[in-house]
Design an enzyme around this catalytic site. Structure first.
Site, PDB file in Angstrom:
ATOM      1  N   TRP A   3      64.476  61.725  35.599  1.00 30.47           N
ATOM      2  CA  TRP A   3      63.142  62.133  35.158  1.00 30.47           C
ATOM      3  C   TRP A   3      63.286  62.953  33.882  1.00 30.47           C
ATOM      4  O   TRP A   3      63.881  64.003  33.882  1.00 30.47           O
ATOM      5  CB  TRP A   3      62.419  62.970  36.224  1.00 30.47           C
ATOM      6  CG  TRP A   3      61.039  63.324  35.758  1.00 30.47           C
ATOM      7  CD1 TRP A   3      60.664  64.446  35.056  1.00 30.47           C
ATOM      8  CD2 TRP A   3      59.855  62.535  35.897  1.00 30.47           C
ATOM      9  NE1 TRP A   3      59.325  64.396  34.760  1.00 30.47           N
ATOM     10  CE2 TRP A   3      58.805  63.228  35.261  1.00 30.47           C
ATOM     11  CE3 TRP A   3      59.573  61.297  36.485  1.00 30.47           C
ATOM     12  CZ2 TRP A   3      57.505  62.735  35.211  1.00 30.47           C
ATOM     13  CZ3 TRP A   3      58.288  60.824  36.437  1.00 30.47           C
ATOM     14  CH2 TRP A   3      57.265  61.537  35.807  1.00 30.47           C
ATOM     15  N   GLU A  33      55.658  63.000  46.301  1.00 31.75           N
ATOM     16  CA  GLU A  33      55.585  64.441  46.512  1.00 31.75           C
ATOM     17  C   GLU A  33      54.325  64.878  47.281  1.00 31.75           C
ATOM     18  O   GLU A  33      53.441  65.551  46.739  1.00 31.75           O
ATOM     19  CB  GLU A  33      55.685  65.188  45.185  1.00 31.75           C
ATOM     20  CG  GLU A  33      57.027  64.983  44.492  1.00 31.75           C
ATOM     21  CD  GLU A  33      57.201  65.853  43.259  1.00 31.75           C
ATOM     22  OE1 GLU A  33      56.187  66.343  42.714  1.00 31.75           O
ATOM     23  OE2 GLU A  33      58.358  66.048  42.833  1.00 31.75           O
ATOM     24  N   GLU A  79      63.580  61.177  41.407  1.00 31.26           N
ATOM     25  CA  GLU A  79      63.403  62.059  40.256  1.00 31.26           C
ATOM     26  C   GLU A  79      64.506  63.106  40.259  1.00 31.26           C
ATOM     27  O   GLU A  79      64.876  63.627  41.307  1.00 31.26           O
ATOM     28  CB  GLU A  79      62.044  62.796  40.273  1.00 31.26           C
ATOM     29  CG  GLU A  79      60.842  61.939  39.978  1.00 31.26           C
ATOM     30  CD  GLU A  79      59.546  62.743  39.970  1.00 31.26           C
ATOM     31  OE1 GLU A  79      59.608  63.973  39.739  1.00 31.26           O
ATOM     32  OE2 GLU A  79      58.490  62.149  40.221  1.00 31.26           O
TER      33      GLU A  79
END
Length: 655
Positions: free
Chosen positions: A596, A345, A554
């Site tokens: 996730w 990210e 995720e």
């Protein structure tokens, strides 16, 4: 119990209590043949546990549990989350989940107005009352978390003045491994009005006015399987689970420093211990084994292996990861050591770390440092990729990629300016990182144009968005073997010319975006349940970035309560994974999926107040055992079946 069987026998599908109906599972118009009631009630009279709520966990971390003996001493009865059925003392331990005594008092009865996204003030405006998970008592958790009444958010907001459900009975209750159903508060996606009807009006102590709500209904499920070699996994990250923050020569990371300031965390905690996986990694592996996953995505704490940042290697840190990898292999679980993610990210690092300053290292520069940080992240990734490509790939045959977080953006209507705004939002979020690596080797044209024009108007000598040199474009372009995607939610988007005097990445886009209020809300205000966005995002990546191999690294949803019967999370996984399956059938090259998260953990600035896990952890105990949630059992079934199996449990049903 199959939902259609419950309905055909005169029952009504409910959640964990009979205070609201499960319209997803008992509405014949939208019934899935595999949907099962969490509970099925009829109108016979028999209630084991009734009365006023004495204690409902969690009220505080220090007084989370009430023993069954203590509950008995005050004349109470141990119950499971609502005053409708008794608590099995062998279910977890000899602790009451809830302790009830006295006469029935349900101050929050009535129709559910909203969950997790109303302030108490707004809830009261609509004639509602904040409740703590169920319509059986006040919302003590949020009263502590948000002492300011202007900020107080309801866990749930109920209307009505209370219903005495003591005249209802538990007709059937089964914790099945087939959790294909969904929580009554998270109904299917389709724009229409749905009236919350109760057919038991003769049993109500007062009449309910029906509440019309515009909602979405999710698409029908596709019953099919994933490719035979599909990679099923779960994901964690080092700081959020490992603990051992200063153990065996580990150095300090920027998050060790940042989170050491309790002002940076909602509940004043830190990741110094977290799930203590540095010592309890075998408990993690046992949880993974029970899921049946073949892969595990974990991250390496560089402060553990390179305590000074560069140079000196910390051998105990290396040994820890060797032990972890060996134990995973012994359990027939592949650590993703053939799949390396350089950076997770980049947007979070660049904007929240160097823009808004809300995360480590806390640098403020939303329209300047943000772009500089993103630029150097891309170059750092590319250099790492080229190093692996030349030095290790010929012998190890591994793959290296980067994980980009992308939320889907739908235009709020079919106006051209809003369609363009939605694409612009996607390019500023996903294209910012992905286009240089998977596309042209440079930033998206719309991003260069917008930031460049605004920079000139604001008096800058050059664009605030850095430029790649010709050599850097060659370095960056194609520097990935797969596309890592973190997908969580979607937004509605419209064109809006922003104030030119504000120097900010967000304002550079000239958009406004917001969550669709008709979609179901998680405990985070930014995260609504939008499975349709999964399929659209995957197709967008395929079309924009040369059809890369995609691994979803995720995908998950949060709650505050951390309850084991996490039907909201079951619903989220059920429809998001099915949406991913549809994308694969569309021709998108998705080769793996990591849920996730494996377990509840330290959720950055929210501490332990937000739960994403398939497994629950009681962070007030020293053993930090991992306890299976309903979502874990559901995910394990998907993994075992390698997809969605239509077993048609109600072939003989008239429905």
């Amino acid at each position: 119990m199959p939902a259609c069987k419950c309905v055909s026998e005169g029952g009504t599908c409910c959640g964990t209590d009979p205070s609201v109906r499960d319209h997803v599972n008992d509405d014949p118009r939208t019934m899935d043949p595999n949907d099962r009631c969490y509970t099925c009630y009829n109108s016979d009279v028999s209630v084991t546990c009734k009365g006023k709520l004495i204690r409902s966990q969690p009220i505080s971390e220090t007084e989370r549990f009430v023993t069954s003996e203590k509950c008995k001493q005050v004349g109470g009865t141990c119950c499971m989350k609502s005053p409708t059925y008794a608590f099995n003392p062998n279910y977890i331990s000899d602790n009451c989940n809830d302790c009830y005594s006295g006469q029935v008092a349900l101050p929050c009865g009535g129709n559910l107005l909203a969950s997790s996204n109303y302030t108490a003030k707004t809830c009261a405006t609509f004639g509602g009352r904040c409740c703590d998970r169920y319509p059986t008592g006040g919302d003590a958790f949020n009263a502590i978390a948000f002492p300011d009444p202007e900020l107080l958010r309801c866990t749930y907001c109920y209307s009505g003045t209370g219903i005495d459900w003591s005249s209802q009975s538990l007709h059937f209750h089964k914790h099945s491994n087939h959790f294909a159903g969904s929580h009554p508060r998270f109904r299917k996606r389709h724009k229409r009005s749905l009236e919350f009807e109760m057919n038991w009006t003769s049993l109500l102590l007062l009449a309910l006015s029906t509440l019309a709500v515009s909602i979405y209904v999710d698409e029908p499920l596709l019953y099919d399987t994933f490719p035979p070699d599909f990679m099923w996994a779960t994901a964690t990250s080092a700081y959020q689970i490992e603990g051992g923050w200063d153990a065996d020569g580990k150095g300090l990371s920027i998050y060790d420093v940042w989170m050491n300031d309790s002002n940076h965390v909602t509940d004043g905690t830190s990741g110094k211990v977290a799930c203590n996986s540095y010592y309890f990694y075998e408990k993690d592996i046992e949880a993974l084994r029970s899921l049946g996953v073949s892969y595990y995505r974990f991250s390496i704490s560089w402060a553990r292996v390179l305590p000074d940042g560069i140079g000196r290697i910390n051998q105990p840190g290396i040994d820890y990861y060797k032990r972890l990898i060996a134990a995973l292999k012994a359990a027939n679980i592949q650590p993703m050591v053939k799949y390396w993610i350089t950076i997770n990210e980049p947007w979070v690092i660049a904007y929240q770390g160097y823009g808004s300053g809300n995360t480590a290292p806390g640098t403020y520069g939303p329209g300047t440092f943000t772009y500089q940080a993103g630029h150097h992240i891309i170059l750092a990734h590319a250099k790492a990729y080229r190093a692996y490509e030349t030095q290790f790939k010929p012998t190890q045959q591994g793959k290296v990629g980067i994980t980009v977080n992308i939320n889907w953006y739908d235009p709020k209507d079919d106006q051209l300016e809003n369609i363009e705004a939605a694409e612009r939002a996607l390019q500023f979020l996903g294209g910012w990182i992905a286009n240089p690596i998977y596309g042209s080797g440079d930033y998206p044209d719309v991003m260069k144009q917008k930031v460049g024009d605004k920079s000139a108007q604001q008096g800058f000598n050059q664009s605030r968005l850095p430029e790649f040199t010709a050599e850097q474009k060659i370095l960056v372009r194609g520097s990935a073997d797969f596309f890592g995607l973190n997908y969580y939610t979607s937004y509605l988007t419209a064109n809006k010319i922003q104030d030119i005097s504000i120097i900010d990445y967000g304002y550079d886009q000239d958009i406004e975006s917001y969550s669709d209020p008709t979609c179901y809300q998680s405990s985070f205000d930014w995260l609504t349940i939008t499975p349709f966005g999964m399929r659209k995002t995957l197709q967008w990546i395929k079309d924009r970035f040369n059809d890369p191999e995609i691994i979803i690294t995720e995908n998950g949803i949060s709650d505050r309560a951390g309850n084991l019967d996490d039907m909201m999370r079951v619903y989220y996984y059920k429809h998001n994974i099915n949406s991913m399956l549809k994308a694969i059938k569309d021709g998108v090259r998705v080769t793996g999926y990591a849920a996730w998260s494996l377990m509840d953990n330290f959720e950055w600035g929210n501490g332990f107040t937000q739960k994403f896990g398939l497994f629950s952890i009681d962070f007030t105990t020293s053993d930090l055992n991992r306890t299976t949630k309903a979502s874990a059992r559901y995910y394990a079934k998907l993994v075992n079946d390698n997809g969605f199996m239509a077993d048609q449990p109600c072939n003989n049903s008239p429905i």
